[in-house]
Design a protein around this motif. Structure first.
Motif, PDB file in Angstrom:
ATOM      1  N   ARG A  47       2.301   4.819   8.477  1.00  0.00           N
ATOM      2  CA  ARG A  47       2.935   3.725   9.663  1.00  0.00           C
ATOM      3  C   ARG A  47       2.049   4.120  10.751  1.00  0.00           C
ATOM      4  N   ALA A  48       1.745   5.150  11.147  1.00  0.00           N
ATOM      5  CA  ALA A  48       1.249   5.411  12.529  1.00  0.00           C
ATOM      6  C   ALA A  48      -0.422   4.689  12.418  1.00  0.00           C
ATOM      7  N   PHE A  49      -1.063   4.903  10.987  1.00  0.00           N
ATOM      8  CA  PHE A  49      -2.394   4.416  11.050  1.00  0.00           C
ATOM      9  C   PHE A  49      -2.208   2.648  10.823  1.00  0.00           C
ATOM     10  N   TYR A  50      -1.125   2.241  10.513  1.00  0.00           N
ATOM     11  CA  TYR A  50      -0.904   0.712  10.014  1.00  0.00           C
ATOM     12  C   TYR A  50      -0.643   0.263  11.822  1.00  0.00           C
ATOM     13  N   SER A  51       0.027   1.001  12.533  1.00  0.00           N
ATOM     14  CA  SER A  51       0.407   0.649  13.981  1.00  0.00           C
ATOM     15  C   SER A  51      -0.860   0.621  15.002  1.00  0.00           C
ATOM     16  N   ALA A  52      -1.501   1.755  15.017  1.00  0.00           N
ATOM     17  CA  ALA A  52      -2.676   1.996  15.720  1.00  0.00           C
ATOM     18  C   ALA A  52      -4.170   1.395  15.506  1.00  0.00           C
ATOM     19  N   GLY A  53      -4.218   1.349  13.988  1.00  0.00           N
ATOM     20  CA  GLY A  53      -5.397   0.754  13.479  1.00  0.00           C
ATOM     21  C   GLY A  53      -6.453   1.790  13.995  1.00  0.00           C
ATOM     22  N   PRO A  54      -7.959   1.383  13.988  1.00  0.00           N
ATOM     23  CA  PRO A  54      -9.055   2.469  14.195  1.00  0.00           C
ATOM     24  C   PRO A  54      -9.037   3.060  15.460  1.00  0.00           C
ATOM     25  N   GLU A  55      -8.227   2.560  16.263  1.00  0.00           N
ATOM     26  CA  GLU A  55      -7.823   3.060  17.566  1.00  0.00           C
ATOM     27  C   GLU A  55      -6.877   4.214  17.509  1.00  0.00           C
ATOM     28  N   ILE A  56      -6.436   4.651  16.734  1.00  0.00           N
ATOM     29  CA  ILE A  56      -5.415   5.911  16.498  1.00  0.00           C
ATOM     30  C   ILE A  56      -6.112   7.084  17.100  1.00  0.00           C
ATOM     31  N   ARG A  57      -5.349   7.929  17.976  1.00  0.00           N
ATOM     32  CA  ARG A  57      -5.720   8.980  18.608  1.00  0.00           C
ATOM     33  C   ARG A  57      -5.042  10.362  18.121  1.00  0.00           C
ATOM     34  N   ASN A 101       0.907  -1.219   0.088  1.00  0.00           N
ATOM     35  CA  ASN A 101       0.014   0.100   0.043  1.00  0.00           C
ATOM     36  C   ASN A 101       0.883   1.444   0.148  1.00  0.00           C
ATOM     37  N   ARG A 102       2.061   1.129   0.808  1.00  0.00           N
ATOM     38  CA  ARG A 102       2.846   2.435   0.587  1.00  0.00           C
ATOM     39  C   ARG A 102       3.429   2.722  -0.526  1.00  0.00           C
ATOM     40  N   ALA A 103       3.763   1.456  -1.191  1.00  0.00           N
ATOM     41  CA  ALA A 103       4.440   1.808  -2.681  1.00  0.00           C
ATOM     42  C   ALA A 103       3.311   2.222  -3.520  1.00  0.00           C
ATOM     43  N   GLU A 104       1.991   1.754  -3.319  1.00  0.00           N
ATOM     44  CA  GLU A 104       0.860   2.441  -4.337  1.00  0.00           C
ATOM     45  C   GLU A 104       0.524   3.689  -4.075  1.00  0.00           C
ATOM     46  N   ILE A 105       0.946   4.079  -2.665  1.00  0.00           N
ATOM     47  CA  ILE A 105       0.532   5.643  -2.422  1.00  0.00           C
ATOM     48  C   ILE A 105       1.659   6.507  -3.151  1.00  0.00           C
ATOM     49  N   TYR A 106       2.983   6.085  -3.114  1.00  0.00           N
ATOM     50  CA  TYR A 106       4.175   6.733  -3.672  1.00  0.00           C
ATOM     51  C   TYR A 106       3.990   6.885  -5.161  1.00  0.00           C
ATOM     52  N   ALA A 107       3.616   5.681  -5.662  1.00  0.00           N
ATOM     53  CA  ALA A 107       3.491   5.674  -7.165  1.00  0.00           C
ATOM     54  C   ALA A 107       2.238   6.548  -7.595  1.00  0.00           C
TER      55      ALA A 107
END
Length: 396
Positions: free
Chosen positions: A204-214, A175-181
């Motif tokens: 990476r923050a959204f990947y790490s925390a998921g829907p509970e990111i604050r 997904n990160r590669a797709e964003i850059y491209a």
């Protein structure tokens, strides 16, 4: 000081005359409204780069909002501000909810941090690559779509289901590669190595925390009372209706459409700075557009720590406005004034309505306030604005 006040008074008088003419001849307004239906990639990137100021500082990453009641004003805004011309906002993706509700013809997101610009470029890529909410959330969190997910699911059901899925490191890399491209090759945006690193940090923050990111991401457990992304996306307008940009496929598609037409333009800019808002003002004036809504969050609170608030209101006075132009601002209960849990307001009177049995939202409690911009500028020109609380008192 005298010259500035006189200039503002003349500007406000001119605004009033122009607004009267627009009300008398409404058909003439649509005839001269020349905002493009879409921006090509080169024009979009030119606006992003030429309107932006140098990167500034804010004490928080601000990857998600900490305002739980930001939807409360949407019913009033829809009844009083549509059709909307231009929208100006600050901060992360709560702007998408206002854009979905107001459907402006163009939107500028002006934030002092370049990281916020990179956050919005990440969102732009993910939204454009994702035809549905399910695909968007799958990419945002790098988690497989739940097998039971359906296009007509509620935001609560979708986010609860994604919460149970484990993040996939292989999907994250893809997904990160797709964003850059998508940003660099499909759109042709010129991103530095530092920019790519900033997008990586956010994604990476959204990947790490998921829907509970604050809002407090990265600060440890002591900051956890802030609402999560899941809380924000499943909040309602105080009357039981969910209006976030993920509340329905229709709302998501409205945001996706304006993104695909390159009409959500992120800009690095200090509200009190010499370039960003002035550039937005010139562009909108050139295209015979007006600022319908200006979402400030609680930025003004920080501007009043010095004299920056004066430069901000002078920048606002340079924007093309009319009598409908409205500030949307957040007021937090830690500012030394009593906090009132307040509903969306009676559209006919503007009076606040307190919903029955309204439970307090998690985390820092805030109230979303509306303020006609012409009223604020008039008070400023008359010397009635001296503190942040004067601004809050003008709001409803």
């Amino acid at each position: 000081m005298f010259g500035r006040v006189t200039t503002l008074k003349l500007g406000i008088l001119t605004l009033a005359v122009v607004s009267l003419l627009l009300c008398v001849t409404p058909t003439s307004r649509s005839a001269v409204e020349a905002l493009p239906q879409r921006l090509d990639d080169r024009t979009f990137w030119t606006l992003v780069t030429e309107f932006s100021e140098p990167n500034g500082f804010f004490r928080s990453d601000n990857l998600v909002s900490n305002e739980m009641q930001y939807q409360y004003v949407i019913p009033v805004l829809q009844q009083t501000l549509q059709p909307a011309s231009a929208y100006v906002g600050v901060g992360p993706d709560q702007n998408f909810t206002y854009i979905a509700g107001l459907k402006p013809r163009i939107a500028f997101i002006v934030d002092i941090r370049r990281q916020n610009l990179l956050l919005h470029l990440m969102y732009k890529a993910l939204i454009e690559l994702s035809p549905t909410r399910e695909e968007f959330l799958s990419r945002l969190f790098s988690r497989p779509a739940p097998p039971q997910a359906a296009a007509n699911d509620s935001a609560e059901a979708m986010l609860a289901a994604f919460q149970t899925m484990e993040p996939d490191p292989v999907a994250f890399e893809r997904n990160r590669a797709e964003i850059y491209a998508h940003l660099q090759h499909t759109h042709g945006f010129s991103l530095s190595r530092s920019d790519l690193g900033g997008i990586d940090y956010v994604f990476r923050a959204f990947y790490s925390a998921g829907p509970e990111i604050r809002y407090s991401f990265g600060r440890g457990s002591g900051w956890q009372p802030f609402p999560s992304y899941r809380d924000l996306m499943t909040a309602n307008d105080g009357q039981g209706m969910q209006r976030s940009y993920l509340a329905s496929e229709e709302l998501y598609q409205s945001v996706r459409d304006i993104e695909q037409r390159n009409l959500i333009v992120p800009v690095v800019g200090d509200f009190a700075g010499p370039k960003a808002l002035r550039s937005v003002a010139r562009y909108l004036d050139l295209h015979h557009a007006r600022v319908t809504a200006f979402y400030t969050s609680n930025v003004e609170q920080y501007l009043f720590h010095g004299d920056a608030w004066q430069r901000f209101y002078e920048n606002v006075a340079a924007l093309p406005l009319d009598t409908r132009s409205t500030f949307i601002r957040a007021f937090f209960n830690n500012q030394g004034r009593p906090f009132r849990v307040q509903g969306p307001g009676d559209p006919s009177t503007g009076a606040a309505v307190t919903p029955p049995n309204l439970a307090p939202p998690p985390g820092p409690r805030s109230e979303t306030l509306l303020n006609p911009i012409s009223m604020l500028l008039a008070a400023y020109a008359e010397g009635h604005i001296n503190s942040y609380y004067d601004v809050v008192e003008l709001s409803r």
